[in-house]
Scaffold this active site. Structure first.
Site, mmCIF file in Angstrom:
data_model
loop_
_atom_site.group_PDB
_atom_site.id
_atom_site.type_symbol
_atom_site.label_atom_id
_atom_site.label_comp_id
_atom_site.label_asym_id
_atom_site.label_seq_id
_atom_site.Cartn_x
_atom_site.Cartn_y
_atom_site.Cartn_z
ATOM 1 N N TYR A 56 0.839 -1.195 0.000
ATOM 2 C CA TYR A 56 0.000 0.000 0.000
ATOM 3 C C TYR A 56 0.877 1.248 0.000
ATOM 4 O O TYR A 56 1.512 1.578 1.008
ATOM 5 C CB TYR A 56 -0.929 0.031 1.218
ATOM 6 C CG TYR A 56 -1.904 -1.114 1.309
ATOM 7 C CD1 TYR A 56 -2.252 -1.874 0.185
ATOM 8 C CD2 TYR A 56 -2.505 -1.449 2.523
ATOM 9 C CE1 TYR A 56 -3.158 -2.924 0.274
ATOM 10 C CE2 TYR A 56 -3.418 -2.485 2.613
ATOM 11 C CZ TYR A 56 -3.730 -3.230 1.493
ATOM 12 O OH TYR A 56 -4.629 -4.270 1.600
ATOM 13 N N HIS A 123 -0.526 -12.135 0.839
ATOM 14 C CA HIS A 123 -1.520 -11.295 0.175
ATOM 15 C C HIS A 123 -2.192 -12.005 -1.003
ATOM 16 O O HIS A 123 -3.346 -11.710 -1.327
ATOM 17 C CB HIS A 123 -0.831 -10.013 -0.314
ATOM 18 C CG HIS A 123 -1.701 -8.807 -0.312
ATOM 19 N ND1 HIS A 123 -1.212 -7.539 -0.199
ATOM 20 C CD2 HIS A 123 -3.043 -8.664 -0.422
ATOM 21 C CE1 HIS A 123 -2.203 -6.667 -0.239
ATOM 22 N NE2 HIS A 123 -3.327 -7.330 -0.381
ATOM 23 N N PRO A 203 -16.026 -4.050 2.554
ATOM 24 C CA PRO A 203 -17.377 -4.465 2.958
ATOM 25 C C PRO A 203 -18.461 -3.471 2.550
ATOM 26 O O PRO A 203 -19.647 -3.797 2.610
ATOM 27 C CB PRO A 203 -17.268 -4.581 4.483
ATOM 28 C CG PRO A 203 -16.222 -3.572 4.843
ATOM 29 C CD PRO A 203 -15.216 -3.653 3.726
ATOM 30 N N ARG A 206 -16.468 -1.039 -2.057
ATOM 31 C CA ARG A 206 -15.557 -0.016 -2.581
ATOM 32 C C ARG A 206 -16.246 1.346 -2.682
ATOM 33 O O ARG A 206 -16.044 2.102 -3.635
ATOM 34 C CB ARG A 206 -14.982 -0.464 -3.926
ATOM 35 C CG ARG A 206 -14.201 -1.782 -3.816
ATOM 36 C CD ARG A 206 -13.510 -2.171 -5.097
ATOM 37 N NE ARG A 206 -12.854 -3.461 -4.966
ATOM 38 C CZ ARG A 206 -11.630 -3.661 -4.483
ATOM 39 N NH1 ARG A 206 -10.920 -2.635 -4.064
ATOM 40 N NH2 ARG A 206 -11.104 -4.882 -4.424
ATOM 41 N N GLY A 207 -17.063 1.618 -1.659
ATOM 42 C CA GLY A 207 -17.762 2.895 -1.580
ATOM 43 C C GLY A 207 -19.111 2.921 -2.264
ATOM 44 O O GLY A 207 -19.886 3.864 -2.071
#
Length: 331
Positions: A56, A123, A203, A206-207
């Site tokens: 990230y 990951h 959750p 993604r907006g």
């Protein structure tokens, strides 16, 4: 009130904080001082599960947490990840070789300004390395005290079982929301059966279920949603129509859309956790407040009926992105 749930040998609030978009992914991140304030506010509110990764912001997200919260290290469970690498030329690959993971753990510890990561994920599945070799490397890191437990992200049920048989696994992290149901094929039940925590990332879709994306969302070039099929012009109008009905359902219940989305995820099992991300302190507070709400089961069931794999338009990833995912997919 939704009580604490077990994760990596510790009881934590089942809503944690996904820290990714403080450094990368959904457009330009906020100024540094705002990121620090958000992390500090998260701890004040009671967030005690923070999730990051070495990829990230190419390490910047871990460095941010290390700088902002080094003096609060005992107040939260710290999760990070390894395995996604950037190759020469900028293309992404996967490297979970024992040597790469051992090096990555040490680099993450330095950036995070700690001597111990509570939960450390692979990951993605590295198909070039035998699972016993990957798990063995993390078991040695546990023995050395560098990590407390290990998990995996976007792995299939069969590979979760194989790894768990080598050394007990603490958590499986996979995208899961009302509109992304792949874990329901096999992974959700597998984790329940084996006593493994399930951690849902994205959750709030993604907006999409956050109540703020309109009929024509404008994503910049630095926003990964620009390349995701469900937000594309051929799928978004149908999805936006579903979301409008979802927002009306939340309003009727007197709650925010994101709170209904989070409550639905947590209702899928007592071993399920959610890690929504945000760059807004208001949203940070709203998300955590979900834990104190008493939402009628009928409202959660109505949300389930409204937005699901059969009603959403478009796949979650492009074919190129899907190629790196091991989690079972719908035909």
């Amino acid at each position: 009130m939704i009580p604490e749930r077990a994760l990596a040998g510790r009881m934590v609030a089942p809503i944690g904080l996904g820290c990714m978009n403080l450094s990368w992914a959904y457009g330009d991140p906020p100024p540094h001082d705002e990121k620090v304030r958000l992390l500090e506010r998260a701890i004040e509110l009671g967030y005690d599960h923070l999730d990051t990764s070495n990829i990230y912001g190419l390490g910047r997200n871990e460095s941010l947490i290390g700088e902002a919260l080094a003096d609060r290290r005992g107040d939260y469970l710290l999760a990070s990840k390894t395995g996604i690498v950037v190759k020469d030329g900028g293309a992404r690959g996967i490297d979970c070789s024992p040597q790469a993971m051992a090096r990555s753990i040490d680099e993450s510890l330095a950036r995070l300004k700690t001597d111990h990561i509570d939960l450390f994920y692979m990951h993605r599945l590295d198909r070039t390395v035998p699972i016993p070799d990957m798990v063995g490397a993390l078991a040695r890191a546990i023995e050395a005290g560098k990590i407390g437990a290990y998990g995996v992200s976007e792995w299939s049920a069969a590979h979760v079982r194989e790894a768990h048989a080598v050394h007990p696994m603490a958590a499986v992290q996979t995208e899961y929301s009302l509109w992304t149901r792949q874990p329901e094929i096999a992974v959700l039940e597998t984790t329940r059966e084996l006593g493994i925590a399930f951690v849902a990332f994205s959750p709030v879709a993604r907006g999409a279920l956050g109540g703020e994306l309109g009929d024509d969302p404008a994503f910049g070039d630095r926003d990964i949603r620009k390349g995701m099929p469900r937000f594309a012009e051929e799928h978004w109008p149908a999805n936006r129509a579903l979301i409008a009905r979802f927002e009306a359902l939340a309003a009727e219940a007197g709650i925010a859309p994101a709170q209904l989305a989070l409550a639905w995820v947590l209702a899928q099992g007592p071993h399920v956790h959610a890690i929504p991300g945000t760059t807004s302190i208001a949203h940070l507070e709203e998300n955590f407040a979900t834990l104190s709400l008493d939402i009628a089961p009928a409202t959660i069931a109505a949300a389930d009926d409204l937005i699901n794999q059969a009603t959403v338009s478009g796949p979650r990833y492009s074919p190129a992105m899907q190629a790196s995912i091991d989690t079972e997919d719908f035909a």
